[in-house]
Scaffold this motif. Structure first.
Motif, PDB file in Angstrom:
ATOM      1  N   GLN A 115       1.593   9.303  -5.889  1.00 54.06           N
ATOM      2  CA  GLN A 115       2.120  10.641  -5.632  1.00 54.06           C
ATOM      3  C   GLN A 115       3.037  11.090  -6.759  1.00 54.06           C
ATOM      4  OE1 GLN A 115       3.895   9.909  -1.790  1.00 54.06           O
ATOM      5  NE2 GLN A 115       2.254  10.951  -0.713  1.00 54.06           N
ATOM      6  N   ALA A 155       0.826  -1.205   0.000  1.00 52.99           N
ATOM      7  CA  ALA A 155       0.000   0.000   0.000  1.00 52.99           C
ATOM      8  C   ALA A 155       0.857   1.251   0.000  1.00 52.99           C
ATOM      9  CB  ALA A 155      -0.927   0.000   1.220  1.00 52.99           C
ATOM     10  N   ARG A 158       0.844   3.963  -2.924  1.00 54.20           N
ATOM     11  CA  ARG A 158       0.586   5.361  -2.564  1.00 54.20           C
ATOM     12  C   ARG A 158       1.706   6.254  -3.088  1.00 54.20           C
ATOM     13  NH1 ARG A 158      -0.111   7.318   3.729  1.00 54.20           N
ATOM     14  NH2 ARG A 158      -0.015   9.566   3.412  1.00 54.20           N
TER      15      ARG A 158
END
Length: 279
Positions: A26, A18, A22
Motif C-alpha cells: 500500500q 501478510a 500488504r
C-alpha cells in the motif's frame, strides 16, 4: 494449558507477515500515485503559455511552495511521505493520519481497520475525519463493540437500546445489537462511553466473533480463576491474540493487567488478528 498450538502459531505468524506485506505494498502504491500526480503537475507548470495571469500566479506559487517544502499547497500524500505518516484514500478524500507513523508496530493493523471501514478514526461535529486515529487513547466500551461488530460483518438490527448511556448517541445501534446478542459485557446500567478494561475488551471481541471461550481459567499470575473474564483471557492467549506483558528485552512477565485500560492501537492489533484468523 495456554500453550499455543503449533498450527495456530504458524497461522498467526503468517497473518502478521501478510498484513505487513500488504501494508508495504500500500505504501509503495501510494508513492507511485504521488509520483504520477507530481509528473502531471510538472507537465502543467512547464507549459509555454498559460491561459490567464491568475493561472500563472497560481503556478508560480505552487512551484515556490514545492521548492520550499511547504505543506500548504502540497497534497496529503506528499505530506505523509515527507513526515513518514499514514495516508489513506477513503472515497474521494485522502486522509493524513497524524498519529500513525508508517514505521510504528501498529501501523499495518490500523491501516487494515481503516481500509475495511472497521474503524477510521475520530470525526468532527460535521462528521468529517480529523486525521487522528487516537492510537494512544484508551478504547471505550462502545468503540471496541463497534470494531468487533464491524470486523465480524454482523448487520445491525436497529431499534433503541435499553442501555441509558447509548440512547441518542452514535453507539445506539451497536449497543442495541449487543443487547440482542445478549453479550455479557453490556447491560442497561453500563456506561458504554467509559474506558473499557483489558478483560472487558477480550470478552467482547471473543463473544462477538463467536470464538469458543471454554472453561479453562487463565494462567496469568494476575488473572485469578474467579475473575469474570478469566476464561475469555485464557482462550485469547490460547489462540495467540494476546501474549501478556513483556519486559524490556521481550521476555514474558506472566501478567495481563485485566483491570487496566487498553489503547486503540493495541485493540486494532487484536481485532485485525482475530478477523484474519477467523476468515
Amino acid at each position: 494449558s495456554l500453550t499455543l498450538p503449533t498450527e495456530t502459531a504458524r497461522k498467526i505468524l503468517e497473518i502478521r507477515e501478510a498484513l505487513l506485506a500488504r501494508f508495504q505494498m500500500q505504501l509503495s502504491d501510494a508513492r507511485k500515485r504521488e509520483e504520477e500526480r507530481e509528473a502531471a503537475e510538472a507537465a502543467f507548470l512547464e507549459q509555454d503559455a498559460l491561459a490567464t495571469t491568475e493561472e500563472r500566479r497560481f503556478a508560480r506559487a505552487q512551484k515556490l511552495a514545492q521548492e520550499k517544502g511547504s505543506d500548504r499547497l502540497s497534497s496529503p500524500g506528499k505530506i505523509a511521505e515527507r513526515r513518514g505518516l499514514l495516508s489513506m484514500v477513503l472515497g474521494a478524500q485522502t486522509v493524513l493520519y497524524r498519529d500513525v507513523p508508517v514505521t510504528a508496530w501498529f501501523a499495518p493493523y490500523v491501516s487494515l481497520l481503516i481500509e475495511e471501514d472497521i474503524a477510521q478514526g475520530y470525526k468532527d461535529d460535521a462528521g468529517e475525519l480529523t486525521g487522528e486515529f487516537g492510537v494512544a487513547n484508551a478504547v471505550t466500551r462502545a468503540e471496541v463493540l463497534k470494531m468487533a461488530l464491524e470486523a465480524a460483518d454482523i448487520p445491525l438490527t436497529g431499534g433503541s437500546p435499553r442501555n441509558h448511556s447509548a440512547q441518542g448517541t452514535w453507539a445506539s445501534s451497536y449497543v442495541a445489537q449487543a443487547e440482542a446478542m445478549q453479550l455479557s459485557t453490556v447491560d442497561p446500567t453500563t456506561d458504554v462511553h467509559a474506558a473499557a478494561t483489558r478483560g472487558e475488551v477480550i470478552q467482547t471481541i471473543m463473544e462477538v466473533m463467536g470464538i469458543t471461550i471454554g472453561k479453562t481459567p487463565s494462567t496469568f499470575a494476575d488473572v485469578p480463576a474467579t475473575h469474570p473474564f478469566t476464561h475469555a483471557i485464557a482462550a485469547a492467549a490460547f489462540f495467540g491474540f494476546i501474549t501478556g506483558d513483556t519486559s524490556s528485552d521481550g521476555s514474558p512477565l506472566g501478567t495481563f493487567r485485566p483491570e487496566d485500560t487498553i489503547n486503540r492501537a493495541e485493540v486494532s492489533k487484536i481485532v485485525a488478528l482475530v478477523r484474519e484468523l477467523m476468515r
